[in-house]
Design an enzyme around this catalytic site. Structure first.
Site, PDB file in Angstrom:
ATOM      1  N   HIS A  27       0.940  -1.094   0.114  1.00  0.00           N
ATOM      2  CA  HIS A  27      -0.036   0.071  -0.087  1.00  0.00           C
ATOM      3  C   HIS A  27       0.862   1.172  -0.071  1.00  0.00           C
ATOM      4  O   HIS A  27       0.171   2.358  -0.019  1.00  0.00           O
ATOM      5  CB  HIS A  27      -1.000  -0.135   1.303  1.00  0.00           C
ATOM      6  CG  HIS A  27      -2.175  -0.883   0.983  1.00  0.00           C
ATOM      7  ND1 HIS A  27      -3.303  -0.646   0.795  1.00  0.00           N
ATOM      8  CD2 HIS A  27      -2.248  -2.248   1.186  1.00  0.00           C
ATOM      9  CE1 HIS A  27      -4.010  -1.668   0.528  1.00  0.00           C
ATOM     10  NE2 HIS A  27      -3.505  -2.889   0.899  1.00  0.00           N
ATOM     11  N   THR A  28       2.044   1.024  -0.187  1.00  0.00           N
ATOM     12  CA  THR A  28       3.116   2.305  -0.395  1.00  0.00           C
ATOM     13  C   THR A  28       2.901   2.947  -1.664  1.00  0.00           C
ATOM     14  O   THR A  28       3.359   3.959  -1.869  1.00  0.00           O
ATOM     15  CB  THR A  28       4.383   1.888  -0.016  1.00  0.00           C
ATOM     16  OG1 THR A  28       4.729   0.826  -0.795  1.00  0.00           O
ATOM     17  CG2 THR A  28       4.665   1.536   1.301  1.00  0.00           C
ATOM     18  N   ASP A  29       2.626   2.223  -2.745  1.00  0.00           N
ATOM     19  CA  ASP A  29       2.580   2.419  -4.091  1.00  0.00           C
ATOM     20  C   ASP A  29       1.725   3.804  -4.470  1.00  0.00           C
ATOM     21  O   ASP A  29       2.230   4.715  -4.983  1.00  0.00           O
ATOM     22  CB  ASP A  29       2.374   1.561  -5.142  1.00  0.00           C
ATOM     23  CG  ASP A  29       1.247   0.642  -4.792  1.00  0.00           C
ATOM     24  OD1 ASP A  29       0.301   1.014  -3.901  1.00  0.00           O
ATOM     25  OD2 ASP A  29       0.784   0.053  -5.810  1.00  0.00           O
ATOM     26  N   GLY A 119      -7.486 -13.932  -7.481  1.00  0.00           N
ATOM     27  CA  GLY A 119      -8.074 -13.679  -6.156  1.00  0.00           C
ATOM     28  C   GLY A 119      -7.013 -13.940  -5.202  1.00  0.00           C
ATOM     29  O   GLY A 119      -7.383 -13.893  -3.875  1.00  0.00           O
ATOM     30  N   SER A 124      -3.286 -11.292 -10.928  1.00  0.00           N
ATOM     31  CA  SER A 124      -3.608 -11.931 -12.334  1.00  0.00           C
ATOM     32  C   SER A 124      -4.252 -10.835 -13.170  1.00  0.00           C
ATOM     33  O   SER A 124      -4.047 -10.839 -14.374  1.00  0.00           O
ATOM     34  CB  SER A 124      -4.653 -12.980 -11.882  1.00  0.00           C
ATOM     35  OG  SER A 124      -5.754 -12.441 -11.238  1.00  0.00           O
ATOM     36  N   GLU A 157      -6.791   0.347 -15.217  1.00  0.00           N
ATOM     37  CA  GLU A 157      -7.175  -0.489 -13.869  1.00  0.00           C
ATOM     38  C   GLU A 157      -7.771   0.616 -13.170  1.00  0.00           C
ATOM     39  O   GLU A 157      -9.086   0.312 -12.359  1.00  0.00           O
ATOM     40  CB  GLU A 157      -6.162  -1.039 -13.000  1.00  0.00           C
ATOM     41  CG  GLU A 157      -6.805  -2.072 -11.942  1.00  0.00           C
ATOM     42  CD  GLU A 157      -6.051  -3.162 -11.569  1.00  0.00           C
ATOM     43  OE1 GLU A 157      -6.545  -3.853 -10.884  1.00  0.00           O
ATOM     44  OE2 GLU A 157      -5.246  -3.698 -12.531  1.00  0.00           O
ATOM     45  N   ASP A 169       2.143  -3.233  -9.446  1.00  0.00           N
ATOM     46  CA  ASP A 169       1.772  -4.520 -10.124  1.00  0.00           C
ATOM     47  C   ASP A 169       2.266  -4.512 -11.687  1.00  0.00           C
ATOM     48  O   ASP A 169       2.933  -5.428 -12.246  1.00  0.00           O
ATOM     49  CB  ASP A 169       0.228  -4.659 -10.151  1.00  0.00           C
ATOM     50  CG  ASP A 169      -0.234  -5.052  -8.713  1.00  0.00           C
ATOM     51  OD1 ASP A 169       0.786  -5.003  -7.764  1.00  0.00           O
ATOM     52  OD2 ASP A 169      -1.416  -5.038  -8.523  1.00  0.00           O
ATOM     53  N   TYR A 221     -10.096  -1.679   0.261  1.00  0.00           N
ATOM     54  CA  TYR A 221      -8.912  -1.025  -0.301  1.00  0.00           C
ATOM     55  C   TYR A 221      -8.986   0.624  -0.360  1.00  0.00           C
ATOM     56  O   TYR A 221      -8.371   1.219  -0.106  1.00  0.00           O
ATOM     57  CB  TYR A 221      -8.888  -1.671  -1.568  1.00  0.00           C
ATOM     58  CG  TYR A 221      -7.209  -1.071  -2.382  1.00  0.00           C
ATOM     59  CD1 TYR A 221      -6.415  -2.264  -2.314  1.00  0.00           C
ATOM     60  CD2 TYR A 221      -7.223  -0.121  -2.990  1.00  0.00           C
ATOM     61  CE1 TYR A 221      -5.127  -1.887  -2.987  1.00  0.00           C
ATOM     62  CE2 TYR A 221      -6.159   0.224  -3.503  1.00  0.00           C
ATOM     63  CZ  TYR A 221      -4.985  -0.661  -3.600  1.00  0.00           C
ATOM     64  OH  TYR A 221      -3.896  -0.122  -4.404  1.00  0.00           O
TER      65      TYR A 221
END
Length: 378
Positions: A27-29, A119, A124, A157, A169, A221
């Site tokens: 969660h740093t991105d 998942g 993916s 995304e 990712d 999230y």
């Protein structure tokens, strides 16, 4: 199901892209921070053939009905796409939105197949995006480099699929190399490849897929991201990247308890990424175990994104000799990773499976992954 079975002829080219494991930096991105992922030897393949018209048709091996979804390049919009096919259509839309001229370009027949578990927190989705982005870039001769394609994948995304993810990712899937991690500065997009050297040290990464499925486009999230943005706003910084360990006492005075704990995770996690890079370079992978465990504890206690299955996987792996272990991915389910000696891998996996059975949890799926090459034309 194959491309030929769906479309009635053979594809002209295949591209593939890997899923990823994040070694550390969760969660740093999207906080402009640092991450340390690696591409894995589980891949998504896009088999493609150009068409004479401007239609993109998409089918996949995981649609048992064998259905084809079609959309014209002239009709691309987030509103016109939904479901998993948005990961393909969204790339074409994002390429156009990010400045590529698709005037006069023809469409494709696309068939997706994958052995990246869905998942499990192994991205993916980015594997689809990156394989398709590399393919479309090549076949349409757009001339974009891989860092730009990573931004295209993230844009798709965020705005086509509707998941507020960062760029980690896609960067891992496009830039990964064998037995190495990608050290990514998410603000500047500067990258460095850092030797992981697991093979030389007799170590493997054991993935423990809890089979607790999560969905990033839903609340947990997004709520964590909102907390981070609130923290940055109150502290008067552009992003939590700009907050140091030394700033935390002041942050605790200014923030409510929950927001402070969210902020503390990001700030300490950024430091753990930097410490892990330094430790890998100076001492090798056997010295990073305590950093992995501290990362998990921070995600469990401060960011509150773990689940009992993930906590049990990490604790059991450590009790049975893992060098280090932590949950990986966005949280609320998915997978944990354990850094284990090669000869201890089966025993650790068996212990975790036994612990899950004793706790009444669903049987986990355990397997090893290696750091692998990024997206490519096959």
């Amino acid at each position: 199901m194959t491309f030929q079975q769906v479309y009635g002829y053979e594809p002209s080219v295949r591209y593939s892209a890997p899923g990823r494991v994040n070694l550390i930096g969760e969660h740093t991105d999207y906080n402009d921070g640092y991450v340390l992922p690696f591409a894995i030897d589980r891949r998504t393949t896009a088999s493609i053939a150009p068409r004479a018209d401007r239609v993109i048709r998409v089918a996949s091996a995981f649609d048992e009905a064998g259905g084809i979804v079609s959309l014209s390049l002239d009709e691309l919009s987030p509103e016109a796409m939904d479901g998993w096919s948005a990961y393909v259509f969204g790339i074409a839309w994002a390429l156009r939105e990010q400045g590529s001229d698709l005037t006069g370009k023809t469409g494709f027949d696309v068939f997706i197949e994958s052995d990246v578990p869905v998942g499990a927190g192994l991205s993916s989705s980015a594997a689809i995006e990156c394989g398709v982005a590399l393919a479309f870039n090549d076949l349409w001769e757009l001339g974009l480099d891989r860092k730009t394609l990573a931004r295209v994948g993230q844009y798709s995304e965020n705005h086509a699929v509707g998941a507020p993810t960062g760029i980690m990712d896609q960067s891992a899937s496009l830039l990964g190399e064998r037995d190495a991690v990608v050290f990514l500065d998410c603000r500047t997009l500067d990258t460095a490849v850092v030797d992981l050297a697991l093979e030389a040290n007799g170590l493997e990464v054991l993935v423990i897929d809890t089979r607790v499925e999560h969905a990033h486009a839903t609340g947990g999230y997004a709520a964590r991201r909102a907390s981070c943005e609130k923290g940055a706003r109150v502290l008067g910084v552009e992003a939590l990247r700009d907050v140091s360990i030394e700033d935390l006492p002041r942050a605790q005075e200014l923030l409510d308890d929950e927001t402070f704990r969210r902020v503390r995770h990001i700030v300490t996690e950024d430091q753990r990424v930097l410490d892990t890079v330094r430790t890998l370079r100076e001492h090798g992978p056997r010295a990073i175990g305590s950093l992995l465990v501290a990362s998990h504890e921070s995600m469990r206690d401060d960011f509150e994104i773990s689940v009992p299955e993930l906590d049990l996987a990490v604790a059991t792996a450590m009790e049975h000799g893992a060098v280090g272990a932590r949950m990986t991915g966005g949280g609320f389910g998915g997978a944990a990773i354990a850094l284990v000696d090669r000869e201890a891998r089966d025993a650790v996996a068996a212990a975790v499976t036994s612990a899950f059975a004793a706790a009444g949890f669903r049987e986990p799926n355990t397997f090893t992954v290696r750091a692998a090459q990024g997206a490519r034309r096959d």
